[in-house]
Motif scaffolding. Structure first.
Motif, PDB file in Angstrom:
ATOM      1  N   LEU A   1      -2.397   4.277 -11.031  1.00 51.50           N
ATOM      2  CA  LEU A   1      -2.634   2.879 -10.679  1.00 51.50           C
ATOM      3  C   LEU A   1      -1.654   1.928 -11.375  1.00 51.50           C
ATOM      4  O   LEU A   1      -1.644   0.731 -11.096  1.00 51.50           O
ATOM      5  CB  LEU A   1      -4.064   2.476 -11.046  1.00 51.50           C
ATOM      6  CG  LEU A   1      -5.200   3.120 -10.254  1.00 51.50           C
ATOM      7  CD1 LEU A   1      -6.546   2.564 -10.706  1.00 51.50           C
ATOM      8  CD2 LEU A   1      -5.012   2.907  -8.756  1.00 51.50           C
ATOM      9  N   ALA A   2      -0.829   2.464 -12.286  1.00 53.87           N
ATOM     10  CA  ALA A   2       0.084   1.615 -13.050  1.00 53.87           C
ATOM     11  C   ALA A   2       1.078   0.901 -12.137  1.00 53.87           C
ATOM     12  O   ALA A   2       1.361  -0.294 -12.323  1.00 53.87           O
ATOM     13  CB  ALA A   2       0.817   2.441 -14.099  1.00 53.87           C
ATOM     14  N   GLU A   3       1.622   1.605 -11.165  1.00 51.42           N
ATOM     15  CA  GLU A   3       2.609   0.990 -10.272  1.00 51.42           C
ATOM     16  C   GLU A   3       2.004  -0.189  -9.533  1.00 51.42           C
ATOM     17  O   GLU A   3       2.626  -1.259  -9.418  1.00 51.42           O
ATOM     18  CB  GLU A   3       3.123   2.033  -9.269  1.00 51.42           C
ATOM     19  CG  GLU A   3       4.184   1.490  -8.325  1.00 51.42           C
ATOM     20  CD  GLU A   3       4.717   2.547  -7.354  1.00 51.42           C
ATOM     21  OE1 GLU A   3       5.486   2.180  -6.453  1.00 51.42           O
ATOM     22  OE2 GLU A   3       4.344   3.729  -7.503  1.00 51.42           O
ATOM     23  N   ARG A   4       0.786  -0.028  -9.047  1.00 44.03           N
ATOM     24  CA  ARG A   4       0.108  -1.106  -8.325  1.00 44.03           C
ATOM     25  C   ARG A   4      -0.144  -2.300  -9.248  1.00 44.03           C
ATOM     26  O   ARG A   4       0.162  -3.450  -8.895  1.00 44.03           O
ATOM     27  CB  ARG A   4      -1.217  -0.582  -7.762  1.00 44.03           C
ATOM     28  CG  ARG A   4      -2.107  -1.674  -7.199  1.00 44.03           C
ATOM     29  CD  ARG A   4      -3.499  -1.180  -6.846  1.00 44.03           C
ATOM     30  NE  ARG A   4      -4.341  -2.341  -6.555  1.00 44.03           N
ATOM     31  CZ  ARG A   4      -5.009  -2.530  -5.429  1.00 44.03           C
ATOM     32  NH1 ARG A   4      -4.952  -1.620  -4.468  1.00 44.03           N
ATOM     33  NH2 ARG A   4      -5.762  -3.602  -5.252  1.00 44.03           N
ATOM     34  N   ALA A   5      -0.720  -2.042 -10.421  1.00 46.59           N
ATOM     35  CA  ALA A   5      -1.073  -3.122 -11.338  1.00 46.59           C
ATOM     36  C   ALA A   5       0.168  -3.892 -11.801  1.00 46.59           C
ATOM     37  O   ALA A   5       0.168  -5.136 -11.839  1.00 46.59           O
ATOM     38  CB  ALA A   5      -1.835  -2.570 -12.537  1.00 46.59           C
ATOM     39  N   CYS A  57      -9.734  -3.217 -10.546  1.00 45.58           N
ATOM     40  CA  CYS A  57     -11.093  -3.295 -10.002  1.00 45.58           C
ATOM     41  C   CYS A  57     -11.084  -3.105  -8.485  1.00 45.58           C
ATOM     42  O   CYS A  57     -11.954  -2.419  -7.924  1.00 45.58           O
ATOM     43  CB  CYS A  57     -11.728  -4.627 -10.360  1.00 45.58           C
ATOM     44  SG  CYS A  57     -12.123  -4.831 -12.124  1.00 45.58           S
ATOM     45  N   ALA A  58     -10.115  -3.709  -7.813  1.00 51.06           N
ATOM     46  CA  ALA A  58     -10.033  -3.579  -6.354  1.00 51.06           C
ATOM     47  C   ALA A  58      -9.698  -2.151  -5.953  1.00 51.06           C
ATOM     48  O   ALA A  58     -10.237  -1.621  -4.972  1.00 51.06           O
ATOM     49  CB  ALA A  58      -8.988  -4.553  -5.810  1.00 51.06           C
ATOM     50  N   ALA A  59      -8.799  -1.519  -6.710  1.00 57.07           N
ATOM     51  CA  ALA A  59      -8.397  -0.147  -6.379  1.00 57.07           C
ATOM     52  C   ALA A  59      -9.539   0.832  -6.559  1.00 57.07           C
ATOM     53  O   ALA A  59      -9.614   1.852  -5.858  1.00 57.07           O
ATOM     54  CB  ALA A  59      -7.216   0.274  -7.250  1.00 57.07           C
ATOM     55  N   LEU A  60     -10.458   0.551  -7.486  1.00 57.59           N
ATOM     56  CA  LEU A  60     -11.566   1.460  -7.773  1.00 57.59           C
ATOM     57  C   LEU A  60     -12.889   0.921  -7.247  1.00 57.59           C
ATOM     58  O   LEU A  60     -13.962   1.247  -7.780  1.00 57.59           O
ATOM     59  CB  LEU A  60     -11.668   1.698  -9.285  1.00 57.59           C
ATOM     60  CG  LEU A  60     -10.470   2.414  -9.919  1.00 57.59           C
ATOM     61  CD1 LEU A  60     -10.642   2.505 -11.422  1.00 57.59           C
ATOM     62  CD2 LEU A  60     -10.296   3.818  -9.322  1.00 57.59           C
ATOM     63  N   ALA A  61     -12.835   0.118  -6.196  1.00 58.63           N
ATOM     64  CA  ALA A  61     -14.059  -0.423  -5.598  1.00 58.63           C
ATOM     65  C   ALA A  61     -14.996   0.722  -5.203  1.00 58.63           C
ATOM     66  O   ALA A  61     -14.561   1.729  -4.663  1.00 58.63           O
ATOM     67  CB  ALA A  61     -13.715  -1.263  -4.375  1.00 58.63           C
ATOM     68  N   GLY A  62     -16.247   0.551  -5.495  1.00 56.87           N
ATOM     69  CA  GLY A  62     -17.235   1.590  -5.191  1.00 56.87           C
ATOM     70  C   GLY A  62     -17.670   2.371  -6.408  1.00 56.87           C
ATOM     71  O   GLY A  62     -18.708   3.036  -6.390  1.00 56.87           O
ATOM     72  N   ALA A  63     -16.879   2.311  -7.494  1.00 58.13           N
ATOM     73  CA  ALA A  63     -17.272   2.995  -8.729  1.00 58.13           C
ATOM     74  C   ALA A  63     -18.400   2.231  -9.402  1.00 58.13           C
ATOM     75  O   ALA A  63     -18.483   1.008  -9.311  1.00 58.13           O
ATOM     76  CB  ALA A  63     -16.080   3.106  -9.680  1.00 58.13           C
TER      77      ALA A  63
END
Length: 393
Positions: free
Chosen positions: A32-36, A148-154
């Motif tokens: 997720l580092a690249e996205r963030a 938070c958006a990338a891990l929505a549902g956790a």
């Protein structure tokens, strides 16, 4: 949702700050580092600086550190033109960010600004982020929103927070810790005193935790298999205590069944017309975070007929949904319960004229259900037969 079937447990060993949360999550989820970092670059002016994720060892614990690297010592001040809440929100809403980042980041930023406005008794649009903290705050809420958006549902649970002690330097002078905004954001959460002084939880850290947990403490952890851990280091060195926030990632899916936690709201209404209640329910169903809404008929006090509303809501949206229920209905109270849910993984099939939802049952067979909205618009059996007879004639 990528986070479906995952549970995140946060241990604020050294404390909780925005940079510590981001570093811990990117340690646990390095992909997720690249996205963030891309999202931060989209809102942070290049002439100010850039976000940097680095390896770090905190009191012997391998961790990550996330920080703002300035292009020059005074870059933050030279380019700190407008630092109001509204200006920072506009930056987030107009930047080319990954899906979901702006919404989550703005929700986190709003919690900070709302608390500061209440503490200082000023309108929220007049809240300022002071000096270099403005760019740090923007960087942290953007990266946290992206994660938070990338891990929505956790689902998320949180260990008790360290109270700290002493005074912290603010733009309004020295104040006791937790800082007023931090204490306001995390009212109702569990705290403990480990004897280590200093500011242990920052307003940005508090807002991220409140966003993840829906504004209320969630301590329970569902059963699951530990997948990995991540540690985010703070800037301060503590004696006898690693200054880290640790995240433990659990896989809660078993035999094809995932588990998550939702907030259930319930209230009984006996003084709204059918038209009023129908309009309110339609608006509530359309809200982000509302998973399900059910209306049940019953008999209440004084033998009046009542309608019970039951809503299942994602924890991070619980506070906003509760406020909307109070705005749209006549109820004066909501019952709030944390419920666990078992879910079968499903996938949407849009290949045909009718959208279908496919699910694999634990016994190994697949079931397919056509979306009800598509069925309502589909040609009926009677219409097909009538058309066939007309063609034959």
């Amino acid at each position: 949702m990528r986070g479906q079937g995952l549970h995140l447990h946060l241990d604020p060993v050294g404390g909780a700050a925005g940079d510590m949360f981001i570093a811990a999550m990117l340690h646990a989820f390095p992909d997720l580092a690249e996205r963030a970092l891309a999202d931060v670059a989209a809102v942070l002016p290049a002439e100010v600086g850039h976000a940097e994720l680095s390896e770090h060892v905190a009191s012997g614990i391998t961790s990550r550190r996330f920080e703002l690297v300035l292009t020059a010592p005074d870059a933050g001040r030279r380019h700190g033109a407008e630092t109001t809440y509204r200006a920072m929100r506009d930056l987030l809403e107009n930047a080319p960010l990954y899906e979901g980042t702006a919404e989550a980041a703005c929700a986190i930023l709003h919690r900070i600004a709302e608390a500061e406005a209440q503490v200082h008794d000023i309108p929220i649009d007049r809240v300022h982020f002071h000096e270099i903290a403005d760019w740090d705050a923007l960087m942290d809420v953007t990266a946290a929103g992206s994660i938070c958006a990338a891990l929505a549902g956790a689902t998320v649970s949180l260990a008790p927070l360290p109270l700290g002690g002493g005074l912290v330097e603010t733009a309004h002078g020295k104040l006791p810790v937790p800082a007023p905004a931090t204490a306001l954001i995390l009212q109702g959460y569990d705290w403990h005193d480990d004897g280590v002084p200093g500011e242990r939880v920052t307003p940005t850290g508090a807002a991220i935790l409140a966003h993840l947990t829906g504004g209320g403490p969630i301590a329970s952890r569902p059963p699951g298999r530990l997948r990995c851990t991540g540690s985010g280091a703070g800037m301060r060195v503590m004696k006898g205590l690693p200054n880290i926030l640790r995240v433990s990632v659990f896989d809660t899916a078993k035999a094809g069944i995932a588990q998550d936690s939702l907030v259930q709201f319930a209230c009984d209404i006996d003084d709204m017309t059918g038209e009023e209640l129908g309009a309110a329910v339609d608006r509530l169903r359309a809200m982000v975070g509302v998973v399900d809404l059910m209306m049940l008929s019953g008999q209440g006090k004084k033998s009046r007929p009542v309608t019970r509303l039951e809503l299942l809501v994602q924890p991070q949206e619980a506070e906003a949904v509760a406020a909307r229920v109070f705005d749209l209905t006549s109820t004066l109270g909501l019952r709030r319960t944390l419920v666990d849910r078992l879910i079968l993984p499903r996938e949407n099939d849009d290949s045909g004229p009718l959208r279908r939802k496919r699910a694999m049952r634990p016994a190994g067979h697949e079931t397919i259900k056509v979306e009800s909205d598509d069925l309502a618009e589909a040609e009926t059996l009677h219409a097909r037969r009538s058309r066939a007879r007309a063609a034959e004639g």
